[in-house]
Design an enzyme around this catalytic site. Sequence first.
Site, PDB file in Angstrom:
ATOM      1  N   LYS A 162     -14.565  24.245   6.887  1.00  0.00           N
ATOM      2  CA  LYS A 162     -13.257  23.707   7.239  1.00  0.00           C
ATOM      3  C   LYS A 162     -12.808  22.685   6.189  1.00  0.00           C
ATOM      4  CE  LYS A 162     -15.222  20.096  10.198  1.00  0.00           C
ATOM      5  NZ  LYS A 162     -15.296  19.525  11.554  1.00  0.00           N
ATOM      6  N   TYR A 165      -3.677  -3.397 -11.719  1.00  0.00           N
ATOM      7  CA  TYR A 165      -2.882  -4.082 -10.705  1.00  0.00           C
ATOM      8  C   TYR A 165      -3.647  -5.249 -10.086  1.00  0.00           C
ATOM      9  CZ  TYR A 165      -0.048   0.167 -10.876  1.00  0.00           C
ATOM     10  OH  TYR A 165       0.732   1.221 -11.293  1.00  0.00           O
TER      11      TYR A 165
END
Length: 401
Positions: free
Chosen positions: A69, A295
């Site tokens: 999955k 950042y």
Amino acid sequence: MSLSRRTFLGGVAAAALGEPGQLPARTGHTAATTDRFDPWLEVDSAALRYNVRVVSRLVGGRPIMAVVKNNAYGLGLTTVATAIESLPEIMGFAVVRTAAALELREAGVRKPVLLMGLFADADGAALVARGIHLSLCTDDAGERVARAVERAGRPAHVHLYVDTGMSRMGVPYHRALSWVLDAGRLEGVHIEGMFTAFTEDPEFDQEQLRRFTALAGAARARGANLGRLHAASSAGVFNFSEAHLDLVRPGIALFGAYPSDAATERTIAELRPAVRLRARVVRVEQLRPGDSVSYGRRYVASEPTWIATLPVGHADGYPRAAVSGSVVLINSRLYPVIGAVSASHTIVNVGSERTAAIGDSATLLGPDDPAIHPNALATTAGVSVYDVLMHLNPRLPKVTV
């Protein structure tokens, strides 16, 4: 004709599957990885096969329904399935989305495929026609599958999904007996199995197993044919042998990661990570004292320091929190991640000597050093190992090695 990014990504993904007319997948670099600076995934088919054999030994040779999955936990749905389908230990595959079940058939997978999720009426006939095993998990499942059988004009193979305490999917065990018996009377429906899912709380899992086996016993006493009983995921494979039952449903263990407690589970069996997240250095520069990185300026150089930039970031699935202590392997050396992991870039501290160069291959995740093992990255980043693998961007090119 120019090669667009979309064409390139599709072509490399096809190459990983060995499709005609595309780049061949082989050990080492391919054209997909030697002349471009986009990040990529390497899927190790030998490691996948090794892990299948390890799991098989742990469960005493019981059949394995490989859970693929969520894009095979990031490794690629059809890439994984086609790599292991031929193994005798693999009896089939399990997915949770209709599209994934049909995609496996389109890729040529012929072993049983179980759709563990709810299927829509509009898709029922197509699923039955392609031989997909359906999960009966609702009170109206009988009518739903009967309509699919009638429209497809052929019998359906089904597994009964019982909720024993997870409260996620399935019919609650305490009122499931009549539902199970009714399912056995459906015309054109072959029951292949009955299953449940554990909460992975060790004490409560024991109670779930008791509920599940009690229901199975009561149904069989009334003449019900339930097929194979199954409950154990990767965690159950390692930690709950009583729940191995008639077959097991591992996912993450097949891909080389430990499901719960890596330190303990590694002593039970050694797995091999079957995926590498790789990129190439695109910039090398020397910081001066006082220069900052990325950042938030969370890294400021206190002395002359070489740094290297990799064109891979959290949009590709590399965790933002990797700056909390994770490392990257370049030229057999480990370099710490610094600054901030941005959407498309990661920066590492090379140190006082320039020991990396533009074009060098870097591995951010994989089996080549314990520090970049999936479980190690999860630990340093403070996330689940399931997050590490399942959040890998499905559009990353894949090369099978």
